[in-house]
Design a protein around this motif. Structure first.
Motif, short mmCIF file in Angstrom:
data_model
loop_
_atom_site.label_atom_id
_atom_site.label_comp_id
_atom_site.label_asym_id
_atom_site.label_seq_id
_atom_site.Cartn_x
_atom_site.Cartn_y
_atom_site.Cartn_z
N LEU A 211 14.50 2.20 -7.08
CA LEU A 211 13.17 2.04 -8.27
C LEU A 211 13.98 2.97 -9.55
CD1 LEU A 211 10.05 3.40 -6.47
CD2 LEU A 211 10.48 1.21 -7.64
N GLU A 212 14.71 3.85 -9.77
CA GLU A 212 15.34 4.25 -10.62
C GLU A 212 16.29 3.18 -11.51
OE1 GLU A 212 16.50 8.72 -10.55
OE2 GLU A 212 16.30 8.50 -8.53
N TYR A 228 8.67 2.93 -13.66
CA TYR A 228 8.58 4.26 -14.10
C TYR A 228 7.45 5.10 -13.60
CZ TYR A 228 12.81 4.54 -17.28
OH TYR A 228 13.85 4.80 -17.71
N ARG A 229 6.19 4.30 -13.84
CA ARG A 229 4.93 5.16 -13.33
C ARG A 229 5.07 5.55 -11.83
NH1 ARG A 229 0.12 5.05 -15.78
NH2 ARG A 229 0.92 3.66 -17.32
N SER A 230 5.55 4.63 -11.16
CA SER A 230 5.68 5.04 -9.57
C SER A 230 6.45 6.27 -9.40
CB SER A 230 6.29 3.63 -8.70
OG SER A 230 5.68 2.41 -8.77
N LEU A 231 7.56 6.14 -10.05
CA LEU A 231 8.60 7.35 -10.09
C LEU A 231 7.85 8.63 -10.64
CD1 LEU A 231 11.79 5.88 -11.24
CD2 LEU A 231 11.23 6.58 -9.09
N PHE A 232 7.27 8.70 -11.68
CA PHE A 232 6.50 9.54 -12.31
C PHE A 232 5.17 10.14 -11.31
CE2 PHE A 232 7.84 8.26 -16.52
CZ PHE A 232 8.93 9.30 -16.84
N GLY A 234 5.08 9.62 -8.17
CA GLY A 234 5.50 9.63 -6.84
C GLY A 234 4.85 8.90 -5.87
N LYS A 235 4.28 7.79 -6.05
CA LYS A 235 3.71 6.84 -4.92
C LYS A 235 3.80 5.48 -5.69
CE LYS A 235 -0.97 7.73 -7.48
NZ LYS A 235 -2.20 8.14 -6.95
N LEU A 265 6.09 8.05 -2.21
CA LEU A 265 7.45 7.57 -2.17
C LEU A 265 8.35 8.57 -1.38
CD1 LEU A 265 8.06 6.81 -5.92
CD2 LEU A 265 7.43 5.08 -4.12
N THR A 266 9.36 7.87 -0.94
CA THR A 266 10.59 8.72 0.01
C THR A 266 11.41 9.42 -1.01
OG1 THR A 266 11.83 6.65 0.65
CG2 THR A 266 10.15 7.12 1.98
N ILE A 267 11.44 9.34 -2.14
CA ILE A 267 12.45 9.85 -3.08
C ILE A 267 11.84 10.89 -4.08
CG2 ILE A 267 14.04 7.95 -2.91
CD1 ILE A 267 13.02 7.04 -5.68
N LYS A 268 12.48 11.75 -4.69
CA LYS A 268 12.11 12.68 -5.66
C LYS A 268 13.11 12.43 -7.00
CE LYS A 268 9.16 14.84 -3.17
NZ LYS A 268 7.66 14.75 -3.32
#
Length: 338
Positions: A211-212, A228-232, A234-235, A265-268
Motif C-alpha cells: 500500500l505504501e 493513503y486513506r487506507s494507510l491513515f 489503518g483499514k 490492515l496488517t501493517i502500521k
C-alpha cells in the motif's frame, strides 16, 4: 476503430479456418491454435462484446460449412471445444467446462470460465465451480492475474456468484507472482476502475505490504488517494451490497443504502512522514486526504508540525485543500470554527 475492425476480421478468419479443417472432407486435423492466438490479443475490458461476437461468427461459420445431409448416419453436430464457452446452448457450455482439464490457453478463455460462475444455468455454474480451483492453480499466473483483475471490477454486478467462489478467486492472490502482477497493473495503469479493484483486493491482506508503494508511485491520482486513506485509517473498505432503509414508514418511502465492510490492515505506518509525503503529492485529491487527516491528527502532532502543515494547506491552489488548511489553523488558534 481500425484496430477493432482488424481484430474482428482476424477472428472471423480464424473461426472459418477452424471450421473448414473440422469438416469430414478435410485431410487436416483441426485445432484451435489460430483462434487461441487471436483471442490472446483481445482486451478483457470488452469481454461481453467479444463473447457475443465470437458466438455469432462461430455459428455463421458452422451454418455455411459442410453438411452430411446425404450421410444421415454421420452426425452434423460439431464437437465441443473451448469456443462453446460462448455458446447459446447451456448443455454445450457445461460440456465445454467439463472438457477443459487442468488449464486454459490464454487469459480470454480463463475470463470466460470465471464469467460462467455467474451463468444463468445452475448446471453451468456448478461445472465452473468444479474446475475453478484446478484451472486457477495450473494456468499461467499472468493470465490468472489479468482475469482476476477484470473480474474484480465487474463482480459487484454479478447476482449469481456465491461467496465461496469469491473467496476461491481472492485466495489465489496468495500466489506471490499473481499478486506482483496485479500490483504492477495498479501502479502503472493510468485509467480504469483501479480504486474499485484495489478495494476488492482489500478484502484480503495480500496487498497490505504494497500500500505504501502504491500511495507514492501509482500513476492514477484517485488510486494514490485511496491508498493513503487506507494507510491513515489503518483499514481497508469495500462495497458490501445494499439494504433497504425507510425514510418515512407512514408513506412507504425509503431508499437502498450502500453497505461498506472493513478490515483492519496488517501493517502500521509512521504517521508524520506519511502525512508529509501526501501533503507534497502532485494531485489535489491526495493533498485533500492529507489535509483531512491533519485535522484528525492535530492532537497527536507537535504544535510546530501541525502549524507548518496547516499553513501549507491553507495556501494550496486547490480550494478544497485550502479550506481544510484554514479550518486546521482556526482549530490550532482555538478560534470559532463555525
Amino acid at each position: 476503430m481500425a484496430e477493432l475492425q482488424t481484430l474482428e476480421i482476424n477472428i472471423v478468419a480464424a473461426l472459418k479456418e477452424f471450421v473448414d479443417t473440422g469438416r469430414p472432407s478435410s485431410k487436416i486435423i483441426s485445432d484451435l491454435s489460430s483462434v487461441i492466438k487471436i483471442t490472446s490479443e483481445l482486451p478483457l475490458g470488452n469481454l461481453k462484446y467479444w463473447e457475443r461476437f465470437i458466438r455469432d461468427e462461430y455459428d455463421n461459420a458452422l451454418a455455411s460449412g459442410y453438411s452430411n445431409k446425404w450421410k444421415f448416419w454421420e452426425s452434423n453436430t460439431p464437437r465441443v471445444t473451448l469456443l462453446d464457452l460462448c455458446s447459446w446452448d447451456g448443455f454445450r457450455r457445461e460440456k465445454a467446462l467439463r472438457a477443459i482439464g487442468e488449464k486454459v490457453p490464454n487469459r480470454f478463455f480463463l475470463a470466460l470460465v470465471i464469467r460462467r460462475l455467474n451463468d444463468w444455468v445452475p448446471q453451468v455454474r456448478q461445472a465452473a465451480q468444479d474446475i475453478l480451483s484446478t484451472v486457477l492453480v495450473n494456468s499461467e499466473p499472468s493470465y490468472v492475474a489479468d482475469a482476476i483483475f477484470f473480474t474484480l471490477s465487474h463482480w459487484s454486478s454479478w447476482k449469481r456468484i456465491d461467496d465461496a467462489n469469491r473467496n476461491t478467486l481472492l485466495n489465489t492472490l496468495s500466489n506471490r507472482e499473481i499478486t506482483n502482477h496485479l500490483k504492477m497493473k495498479l501502479l502503472y495503469s493510468s485509467s480504469g476502475p483501479l480504486v474499485l479493484v484495489m478495494s476488492e483486493i482489500g478484502r484480503t491482506c495480500f496487498l497490505d505490504s504494497s500500500l505504501e508503494v502504491i500511495a507514492v508511485k501509482a500513476i492514477q491520482p484517485s488510486l494514490r488517494a485511496k491508498a493513503y486513506r487506507s494507510l491513515f485509517e489503518g483499514k481497508s473498505s469495500w462495497f458490501a451490497g445494499r439494504e433497504w432503509e425507510w425514510t418515512d414508514r407512514r408513506y412507504g418511502e425509503g431508499r437502498r443504502k450502500a453497505l461498506v465492510a472493513t478490515r483492519i490492515l496488517t501493517i502500521k505506518i509512521q504517521r508524520l512522514p506519511t502525512l508529509l509525503l501526501a501533503a507534497n503529492d502532485r494531485s489535489s485529491l491526495v493533498r485533500r486526504v492529507a489535509a483531512e487527516m491533519l485535522i484528525k491528527e492535530l492532537d497527536n502532532l507537535s504544535d510546530n508540525e501541525s502549524l507548518s502543515l496547516a499553513k501549507k494547506f491553507s495556501n494550496d491552489p486547490s480550494i478544497a485543500v485550502a479550506e481544510r488548511g484554514n479550518f486546521a489553523l482556526k482549530k490550532l488558534a482555538g478560534g470559532t470554527l463555525f
